[in-house]
Design an enzyme around this catalytic site. Structure first.
Site, short mmCIF file in Angstrom:
data_model
loop_
_atom_site.label_atom_id
_atom_site.label_comp_id
_atom_site.label_asym_id
_atom_site.label_seq_id
_atom_site.Cartn_x
_atom_site.Cartn_y
_atom_site.Cartn_z
N LYS A 79 0.82 -1.22 0.00
CA LYS A 79 0.00 0.00 0.00
C LYS A 79 0.85 1.27 0.00
O LYS A 79 2.04 1.24 0.31
CB LYS A 79 -0.99 -0.04 1.18
CG LYS A 79 -2.13 -1.03 0.87
CD LYS A 79 -3.22 -1.03 1.90
CE LYS A 79 -4.34 -1.99 1.44
NZ LYS A 79 -5.34 -2.22 2.49
N ARG A 124 -3.60 -9.95 5.04
CA ARG A 124 -4.06 -10.06 3.66
C ARG A 124 -2.91 -9.61 2.76
O ARG A 124 -2.50 -8.45 2.85
CB ARG A 124 -5.30 -9.17 3.52
CG ARG A 124 -6.02 -9.23 2.20
CD ARG A 124 -7.22 -8.29 2.22
NE ARG A 124 -7.89 -8.28 0.93
CZ ARG A 124 -7.51 -7.53 -0.09
NH1 ARG A 124 -6.47 -6.73 0.00
NH2 ARG A 124 -8.18 -7.58 -1.22
N1 HH2 Z 1 -7.52 -3.69 1.02
C1 HH2 Z 1 -7.88 -3.68 -0.27
C2 HH2 Z 1 -9.03 -4.35 -0.71
N2 HH2 Z 1 -9.80 -5.03 0.17
N3 HH2 Z 1 -10.22 -5.75 2.35
C3 HH2 Z 1 -9.89 -5.78 3.64
N4 HH2 Z 1 -10.65 -6.45 4.51
N5 HH2 Z 1 -8.78 -5.15 4.12
C4 HH2 Z 1 -7.96 -4.44 3.30
O1 HH2 Z 1 -6.97 -3.84 3.80
C5 HH2 Z 1 -8.29 -4.37 1.91
C6 HH2 Z 1 -9.45 -5.06 1.47
C7 HH2 Z 1 -7.01 -2.97 -1.25
O2 HH2 Z 1 -6.04 -3.83 -1.76
P1 HH2 Z 1 -6.14 -4.61 -3.16
O3 HH2 Z 1 -7.28 -5.57 -3.14
O4 HH2 Z 1 -4.83 -5.20 -3.46
O5 HH2 Z 1 -6.38 -3.46 -4.23
P2 HH2 Z 1 -7.64 -2.98 -5.05
O6 HH2 Z 1 -8.69 -2.52 -4.07
O7 HH2 Z 1 -7.10 -1.86 -5.90
O8 HH2 Z 1 -8.14 -4.14 -5.87
#
Ligand code: HH2
Length: 283
Positions: free
Chosen positions: A229, A263
């Site tokens: 992040k 995660r």
């Molecule tokens: N972070 C993201 C998405 N979903 N869910 C939870 N519970 N906690 C988190 O910290 C979280 C989440 C963002 O990360 P990522 O899925 O890699 O990116 P994007 O939202 O751009 O798909």
């Protein structure tokens, strides 16, 4: 939903919540625009290969998402979200050897994903986005991740004002737990997440990692998502592709601070980080 599937759902998330180990949640983004891996796994065959790779590397849960929630992201509609999820969940959903969670804010998507085999709903809006979400989760008896955020992914960075971020995030999560309970979801179904990067500036994310243990007062397992992040880039100056070491340090801090689940995008490497930091924490 048949009785066997319902019992399987309950067994899976209860086992997760009671696990004495820190669990590694592998991220599978079937999106064109996720901040770290957008476009890499949009094609179903590649998504399925990555799913199997993460299982092979020791993921304890796989979180499948079809809508990016990065800061400023535009929402997509339910049809498009299901169109992306379907070819993956229909194949792995009920056959996977690890529990699947679905990263969605939409009740209709959660409902279909549960039919296809998901056992946990990861709702980054913590039931604020879709009024029907609570009843879908309650009826299915699925696990539910309640994540802290203010506003929506498109607007959240306008709401980063905190006097004491750790206390306020804890209080706001506590309110979401009570709301979920009032809607018929048992506390045992819930996993809480401070929402690193959601309506927070870098200093808030750092403070939350440092003060994570105080969220144990909420009495539920904590999931923490730091992987690649932007607060890591804010500290190290690294672009998203070079944040592996910063991610490793942040994952270790989360585990030492009492996270029950982390995660991550890179399951193989981060599993070693989790094992090492959990061993230190346990001594
Ligand atoms: N972070 C993201 C998405 N979903 N869910 C939870 N519970 N906690 C988190 O910290 C979280 C989440 C963002 O990360 P990522 O899925 O890699 O990116 P994007 O939202 O751009 O798909």
């Amino acid at each position: 939903m048949d009785d066997i599937h319902a019992a399987h759902i309950r067994a899976c998330h209860v086992r997760i919540a009671l696990s004495p180990r820190v669990l590694v949640v592998g991220i599978l983004n079937v999106t064109p625009d996720s901040f770290a891996d957008g476009g890499r796994f949009l094609e179903p065959q590649r998504a399925l290969e990555h799913f199997e790779q993460m299982v092979g590397e020791g993921a304890d849960v796989i979180d499948v998402g079809a809508e990016s929630t990065r800061p400023g992201a535009e929402a997509i509609d339910e049809r498009e979200e299901l169109r992306r999820l379907r070819p993956v969940l229909e194949v792995v959903g009920k056959r996977a050897t690890v529990p699947i969670s679905v990263d969605t804010r939409k009740a209709g998507v959660a409902e279909r994903a549960i039919d296809w085999g998901a056992v946990i709903v990861n709702d980054v809006s913590a039931l604020r986005h879709d009024p029907r979400m609570a009843s879908v989760v309650a009826r299915a008896g699925a696990g539910l991740v309640l994540m802290h955020m203010r506003g929506t992914p498109r607007t959240m960075q306008r709401y980063c004002r905190y006097d004491n971020v750790v206390e306020e995030v804890g209080d706001e999560l506590g309110a979401r737990v009570r709301r979920a309970e009032a809607a018929g979801i048992a506390r045992e179904q819930m996993i809480l997440d401070p929402g690193i990067g959601f309506a927070k500036q870098a200093r808030h994310n750092l403070a939350l990692l440092k003060g994570l243990r105080s969220l144990h007062r909420l009495g539920r397992p904590l999931l923490v998502g730091v992987s690649n992040k932007s607060f890591i880039g804010a500290v190290t100056g690294d672009p998203v592709r070079r944040r592996a070491m910063g991610t490793a340090a942040a994952v270790a801090a989360a585990v030492l601070g009492g996270a029950h689940m982390v995660r991550v995008h890179d399951v193989g490497s981060m599993r070693a980080v989790v094992r090492m930091s959990a061993s230190i924490a346990g001594t």
